[in-house]
Design a protein around this motif. Structure first.
Motif, short mmCIF file in Angstrom:
data_model
loop_
_atom_site.label_atom_id
_atom_site.label_comp_id
_atom_site.label_asym_id
_atom_site.label_seq_id
_atom_site.Cartn_x
_atom_site.Cartn_y
_atom_site.Cartn_z
N LYS A 64 1.49 -1.14 -0.15
CA LYS A 64 -0.06 -0.41 -0.04
C LYS A 64 1.01 1.16 0.20
CE LYS A 64 -3.87 -2.29 2.55
NZ LYS A 64 -4.51 -1.59 3.15
N TYR A 65 0.60 2.28 -1.27
CA TYR A 65 1.26 3.28 -0.25
C TYR A 65 0.20 4.28 -1.11
CZ TYR A 65 1.60 2.49 -5.92
OH TYR A 65 1.36 1.71 -7.05
N ILE A 66 0.87 6.00 -1.07
CA ILE A 66 0.30 6.74 -1.86
C ILE A 66 1.38 7.63 -2.54
CG2 ILE A 66 -0.68 8.67 -0.89
CD1 ILE A 66 -0.97 7.67 1.75
N GLU A 67 0.10 7.98 -3.64
CA GLU A 67 0.68 9.07 -5.12
C GLU A 67 0.17 9.99 -4.53
OE1 GLU A 67 -0.52 8.42 -9.66
OE2 GLU A 67 -0.01 6.39 -8.78
N THR A 68 0.94 11.08 -4.83
CA THR A 68 0.73 12.58 -4.54
C THR A 68 1.28 13.29 -5.92
OG1 THR A 68 1.58 12.90 -2.38
CG2 THR A 68 1.01 14.67 -3.04
N ILE A 69 -0.18 13.63 -6.35
CA ILE A 69 -0.03 14.76 -7.26
C ILE A 69 0.60 16.18 -7.15
CG2 ILE A 69 -1.76 16.13 -9.56
CD1 ILE A 69 -3.53 13.19 -9.27
N TYR A 70 0.80 16.41 -7.87
CA TYR A 70 1.34 18.05 -7.54
C TYR A 70 1.33 18.63 -8.77
CZ TYR A 70 4.16 15.69 -3.63
OH TYR A 70 4.69 14.84 -2.14
N GLU A 71 0.43 20.02 -8.43
CA GLU A 71 1.06 21.35 -9.52
C GLU A 71 1.16 22.37 -8.72
OE1 GLU A 71 -3.60 19.89 -10.73
OE2 GLU A 71 -3.04 21.76 -9.78
N SER A 72 1.89 23.44 -10.37
CA SER A 72 3.23 25.14 -10.43
C SER A 72 1.52 25.65 -11.31
CB SER A 72 3.94 24.52 -10.29
OG SER A 72 4.80 25.74 -9.93
N THR A 73 2.08 27.00 -11.03
CA THR A 73 1.45 27.21 -12.10
C THR A 73 2.48 28.16 -12.17
OG1 THR A 73 0.15 28.96 -10.89
CG2 THR A 73 -0.75 26.83 -11.25
N GLY A 74 2.78 29.06 -13.70
CA GLY A 74 3.55 29.90 -14.25
C GLY A 74 2.84 30.91 -15.11
N LYS A 75 3.43 31.96 -15.98
CA LYS A 75 3.38 32.89 -16.69
C LYS A 75 4.07 32.19 -18.13
CE LYS A 75 2.41 36.40 -14.78
NZ LYS A 75 1.06 37.20 -15.27
N THR A 76 4.82 31.55 -17.99
CA THR A 76 5.19 30.23 -19.08
C THR A 76 5.45 29.14 -18.28
OG1 THR A 76 7.28 30.89 -18.14
CG2 THR A 76 6.51 32.13 -19.99
N PRO A 77 5.54 28.01 -19.76
CA PRO A 77 5.62 26.87 -19.14
C PRO A 77 6.88 26.68 -18.12
CG PRO A 77 5.14 27.05 -22.03
CD PRO A 77 5.18 27.89 -21.08
N GLN A 78 8.10 27.31 -18.94
CA GLN A 78 9.16 27.61 -17.62
C GLN A 78 8.91 27.79 -16.85
OE1 GLN A 78 9.33 28.78 -20.17
NE2 GLN A 78 10.32 27.32 -22.24
N ALA A 79 8.34 28.57 -16.33
CA ALA A 79 8.06 29.60 -15.47
C ALA A 79 7.41 28.55 -13.98
CB ALA A 79 7.39 31.07 -15.10
N ALA A 80 6.35 27.87 -15.27
CA ALA A 80 5.17 26.31 -14.37
C ALA A 80 6.48 25.77 -13.98
CB ALA A 80 4.44 26.03 -14.62
N ARG A 81 7.33 25.17 -14.93
CA ARG A 81 8.16 23.94 -14.17
C ARG A 81 9.19 24.32 -13.04
NH1 ARG A 81 9.10 19.75 -18.00
NH2 ARG A 81 8.60 20.07 -20.04
N ALA A 82 9.30 25.75 -12.80
CA ALA A 82 10.57 25.89 -11.74
C ALA A 82 9.60 26.50 -10.53
CB ALA A 82 11.38 27.52 -12.71
N ASN A 83 8.58 26.99 -10.76
CA ASN A 83 8.13 27.24 -9.41
C ASN A 83 7.20 26.18 -8.39
OD1 ASN A 83 7.64 29.78 -10.27
ND2 ASN A 83 5.53 29.93 -11.08
N LYS A 84 7.20 26.34 -7.07
CA LYS A 84 7.45 25.77 -6.00
C LYS A 84 5.62 25.03 -6.65
CE LYS A 84 6.87 25.44 -1.31
NZ LYS A 84 7.06 25.66 0.39
N PHE A 85 6.09 23.37 -6.49
CA PHE A 85 5.35 22.86 -6.47
C PHE A 85 4.09 22.53 -5.40
CE2 PHE A 85 7.07 21.84 -10.37
CZ PHE A 85 6.11 21.31 -11.43
N LYS A 86 2.86 22.24 -5.84
CA LYS A 86 2.33 22.08 -3.38
C LYS A 86 0.97 20.38 -4.52
CE LYS A 86 1.53 27.17 -2.89
NZ LYS A 86 0.45 28.10 -3.16
#
Length: 139
Positions: free
Chosen positions: A98-120
């Motif tokens: 048994k384990y927990i799979e977590t979905i993380y998301e981040s947003t940004g004005k560009t795809p690169q910014a979305a990748r670089a910002n902090k994921f929650k």
């Protein structure tokens, strides 16, 4: 029709394994340790090859013009393992992972910014996998 048949077959196999495990004795500490080692390796493989994992991050343009980056990950800290001996005449063990799979998301004005910002973390999914070992390794 074939996907339904495969799903039903998997379901019945799962029921058989679970019923065999529920009517059996707990596994030995050595069997549990071996299964835990296997489980950790399995989770590492899942994280590396997950179709929605970090290396295959999904980037989506939102209606507001910002980009959403999303990926799935499994933390080894969430792993829980149980091992039981089957009641079948051929000796074997069943392992429940048994384990927990977590979905993380981040947003940004560009795809690169979305990748670089902090994921929650936005969602947790509890998953149970059943493995069997008849002396040839965990499957």
């Amino acid at each position: 029709m074939k996907p339904v048949r495969k799903l039903l077959s998997s379901f019945f196999i799962c029921l058989l394994l679970c019923s065999a495990a529920s009517a059996s004795q707990p596994g030995t500490p050595d069997e549990l340790a071996a299964f835990k080692n296997f489980a950790i390796g399995w989770v590492v493989k899942l994280n590396k090859s997950h179709i929605k994992g970090f290396s295959h991050m999904e980037i989506v343009l939102q209606k507001d013009g910002n980009y959403l980056a999303r990926y799935h990950a499994i933390s080894p800290d969430t792993i829980s393992c149980k091992v039981k001996r089957t009641s079948a005449k051929s000796k074997g063990t069943v392992g429940l992972l048994k384990y927990i799979e977590t979905i993380y998301e981040s947003t940004g004005k560009t795809p690169q910014a979305a990748r670089a910002n902090k994921f929650k973390p936005v969602k947790n999914i509890r998953i149970t996998e059943i493995f069997s070992n008849s002396g040839k390794g965990w499957r």
